[in-house]
Design a protein around this motif. Structure first.
Motif, PDB file in Angstrom:
ATOM      1  N   GLU A 115       0.841  -1.224   0.000  1.00  0.00           N
ATOM      2  CA  GLU A 115       0.000   0.000   0.000  1.00  0.00           C
ATOM      3  C   GLU A 115       0.860   1.253   0.000  1.00  0.00           C
ATOM      4  O   GLU A 115       0.573   2.224  -0.690  1.00  0.00           O
ATOM      5  CB  GLU A 115      -0.845   0.052   1.288  1.00  0.00           C
ATOM      6  CG  GLU A 115      -2.002  -0.927   1.313  1.00  0.00           C
ATOM      7  CD  GLU A 115      -2.580  -1.018   2.732  1.00  0.00           C
ATOM      8  OE1 GLU A 115      -2.590  -0.007   3.455  1.00  0.00           O
ATOM      9  OE2 GLU A 115      -2.998  -2.128   3.103  1.00  0.00           O
ATOM     10  N   LYS A 116       1.938   1.215   0.781  1.00  0.00           N
ATOM     11  CA  LYS A 116       2.758   2.414   0.985  1.00  0.00           C
ATOM     12  C   LYS A 116       3.600   2.741  -0.242  1.00  0.00           C
ATOM     13  O   LYS A 116       3.754   3.896  -0.628  1.00  0.00           O
ATOM     14  CB  LYS A 116       3.685   2.163   2.184  1.00  0.00           C
ATOM     15  CG  LYS A 116       4.451   3.357   2.630  1.00  0.00           C
ATOM     16  CD  LYS A 116       3.579   4.183   3.536  1.00  0.00           C
ATOM     17  CE  LYS A 116       4.031   5.609   3.621  1.00  0.00           C
ATOM     18  NZ  LYS A 116       3.070   6.426   4.345  1.00  0.00           N
ATOM     19  N   CYS A 117       4.159   1.709  -0.859  1.00  0.00           N
ATOM     20  CA  CYS A 117       5.181   1.941  -1.890  1.00  0.00           C
ATOM     21  C   CYS A 117       4.678   1.704  -3.315  1.00  0.00           C
ATOM     22  O   CYS A 117       5.458   1.817  -4.269  1.00  0.00           O
ATOM     23  CB  CYS A 117       6.398   1.050  -1.635  1.00  0.00           C
ATOM     24  SG  CYS A 117       7.097   1.266  -0.004  1.00  0.00           S
ATOM     25  N   ARG A 163       2.825   1.897   7.495  1.00  0.00           N
ATOM     26  CA  ARG A 163       1.778   2.748   6.907  1.00  0.00           C
ATOM     27  C   ARG A 163       1.956   4.218   7.291  1.00  0.00           C
ATOM     28  O   ARG A 163       1.649   5.104   6.528  1.00  0.00           O
ATOM     29  CB  ARG A 163       0.389   2.281   7.350  1.00  0.00           C
ATOM     30  CG  ARG A 163      -0.061   1.062   6.597  1.00  0.00           C
ATOM     31  CD  ARG A 163      -1.547   0.787   6.742  1.00  0.00           C
ATOM     32  NE  ARG A 163      -1.799  -0.548   6.238  1.00  0.00           N
ATOM     33  CZ  ARG A 163      -1.770  -1.648   6.983  1.00  0.00           C
ATOM     34  NH1 ARG A 163      -1.551  -1.565   8.277  1.00  0.00           N
ATOM     35  NH2 ARG A 163      -1.968  -2.830   6.438  1.00  0.00           N
ATOM     36  N   GLU A 164       2.476   4.431   8.513  1.00  0.00           N
ATOM     37  CA  GLU A 164       2.593   5.810   9.009  1.00  0.00           C
ATOM     38  C   GLU A 164       3.878   6.494   8.566  1.00  0.00           C
ATOM     39  O   GLU A 164       4.066   7.686   8.814  1.00  0.00           O
ATOM     40  CB  GLU A 164       2.519   5.825  10.537  1.00  0.00           C
ATOM     41  CG  GLU A 164       1.076   5.716  11.005  1.00  0.00           C
ATOM     42  CD  GLU A 164       0.948   5.538  12.506  1.00  0.00           C
ATOM     43  OE1 GLU A 164       1.952   5.714  13.215  1.00  0.00           O
ATOM     44  OE2 GLU A 164      -0.181   5.233  12.927  1.00  0.00           O
ATOM     45  N   TYR A 165       4.764   5.762   7.924  1.00  0.00           N
ATOM     46  CA  TYR A 165       6.053   6.336   7.513  1.00  0.00           C
ATOM     47  C   TYR A 165       5.827   7.500   6.559  1.00  0.00           C
ATOM     48  O   TYR A 165       5.037   7.412   5.621  1.00  0.00           O
ATOM     49  CB  TYR A 165       6.904   5.257   6.820  1.00  0.00           C
ATOM     50  CG  TYR A 165       8.288   5.689   6.483  1.00  0.00           C
ATOM     51  CD1 TYR A 165       9.308   5.604   7.429  1.00  0.00           C
ATOM     52  CD2 TYR A 165       8.594   6.197   5.218  1.00  0.00           C
ATOM     53  CE1 TYR A 165      10.591   6.015   7.118  1.00  0.00           C
ATOM     54  CE2 TYR A 165       9.881   6.610   4.901  1.00  0.00           C
ATOM     55  CZ  TYR A 165      10.877   6.509   5.855  1.00  0.00           C
ATOM     56  OH  TYR A 165      12.141   6.919   5.544  1.00  0.00           O
TER      57      TYR A 165
END
Ligand code: NAD
Length: 362
Positions: free
Chosen positions: A30-32, A358-360
């Motif tokens: 999701e993040k990348c 996710r919070e990164y």
């Protein structure tokens, strides 16, 4: 990018720690903006139960067709005492050989939050301790000619042979230099060139290969000195490259410095991008199914997979950073809680790390 990952959960705590690693990889996805297709295959005790063999041909085939392989752990009391080629561990040797994996990479990192767990004095582990041992995995004395002569007599003797070819040394040296180029850029080649002919050749070839990596600093150390230096001043090392037997011993020594078996990942690599990524610990049958296992070694193995096989460097950094953050916030699975902290189970530890991913802030 979509990556095909073969997932082998294995036995004991294997399924629990792999499930949490997949939770973290889904967060990475999701993040990348990269995606993974996971295909589950069997190896080890569970494969013996289902197929009668520890490494079914179908498992090897799926591994060969994938971008990378993620493994939990295999073995347990249920399968002890089976004939040698039918043991779960035979599956491990079979998969490494079947995929042509000749380099074993084992990092030993001391996390700031877990510094107290190191058995070394605080002043020795004060600075940054981040060592990568690159061990040759398919040659040397463990695979050389061996035997016994004059059996049963008073003069009985035995021998093992350390044998290395230029090609074998060259390819492992390249693995080490490539790894160092993604790290601090220092390679220490460990040998016993003051005594062994195979070590003299080892050193000559490493020096030759180094010419192709002008940005890397190369130094050499005899194995007896290296084993002392790891205890005296571990902060001096970046990448250590060495033979099968010296690497077997030194990588265990380096692991001990960190103080926790549940934290240590590993990678086995061959000539292509495909690699096998697994924690260094076993299947821990004593705590299996109790939500007590530390999933961090497997999650960090997935970070190595992102870095070495998939070359998703940013994603690898994000996962390692998430692990660090969760430890800094004081969360601990029972195995790393001897110096206090908020004790959580396997699933909660996985969830917390996924949340940090996710919070990164990109
Ligand atoms: P082990 O590494 O499984 O366990 C040693 C000790 O460390 C146990 O007390 C265990 O509870 C603890 N431990 C290990 N991993 C942990 C984790 N992630 N979190 C918390 N605690 C953890 O070694 P063992 O007991 O000698 O072997 C058990 C089985 O695993 C045997 O069948 C052995 O052959 C097999 N094994 C498999 C591999 C592998 O799959 N690569 C490696 C080593 C041992």
């Amino acid at each position: 990018m979509n990556y095909k990952i073969t997932v082998i959960k294995g036995d004991g705590i294997g399924p629990e720690i792999i499930d949490q690693t997949i939770t973290v990889l889904e967060a990475v996805s999701e993040k990348c903006g990269i995606s993974f297709t996971f295909k589950e295959e069997m190896m080890g005790g569970c494969a013996i139960d289902k197929y009668g063999v520890p490494l079914p041909e179908s498992t090897l085939k799926t591994c060969r067709e994938s971008d990378s392989v993620l493994l939990g752990a295999v073995g347990g009391p249920k399968w002890e005492g089976l004939p040698g080629d039918r043991t779960p561990e035979a599956g491990l040797l079979g998969i490494r050989a079947g995929l042509g994996l000749y380099a074993n990479l084992r990092p030993a990192v001391i996390y700031e939050a877990l510094r107290e767990a190191s058995p070394l004095k605080p002043e020795i582990v004060e600075g940054k301790i981040d060592i990568l041992v690159v061990r040759e995995l398919t040659g040397g004395i463990y695979f050389g000619q061996r035997g016994r002569e004059e059996k049963g007599t008073a003069n009985e003797w035995a021998y093992d042979t350390e044998r290395y070819s230029v090609a074998e040394i060259e390819r492992i040296a390249r693995t080490a230099f490539e790894a160092a180029s993604k790290r601090r850029g220092i390679v220490t080649s460990v040998d016993k060139a003051n005594v062994l002919e195979s070590s003299k050749l080892w050193r000559e070839v490493v020096i030759r290969v180094a010419k192709d990596y002008p940005d890397i600093t190369l130094n050499h150390m005899y194995v007896d000195n290296a084993s002392m230096q790891l205890i005296r001043d571990p902060g001096q090392f970046d990448v250590i490259v060495t033979t099968n037997m010296f690497g077997d011993i030194l990588s265990d020594e380096a692991s001990m410095i960190t103080g926790s078996i549940g934290m240590l990942p590993s990678a086995s690599l061959g000539s292509g991008k495909l690699g096998l990524y697994e924690p260094i610990h076993g299947s821990a049958p004593d705590i299996a199914g109790q939500d007590k296992a530390n999933p961090i070694a497997t999650i960090l193995s997935a970070a190595m997979m992102l870095r070495y096989s998939l070359e998703e460097y940013a994603a690898a950094d994000i996962v390692e950073n998430a692990v660090r953050k969760v430890l800094e916030k004081g969360y601990r699975t029972p195995d790393i809680a001897s110096f206090g902290g908020k004790v959580v189970g396997t699933a909660e530890m996985g969830r917390l790390i996924a949340e940090e991913v996710r919070e990164y802030e990109l």
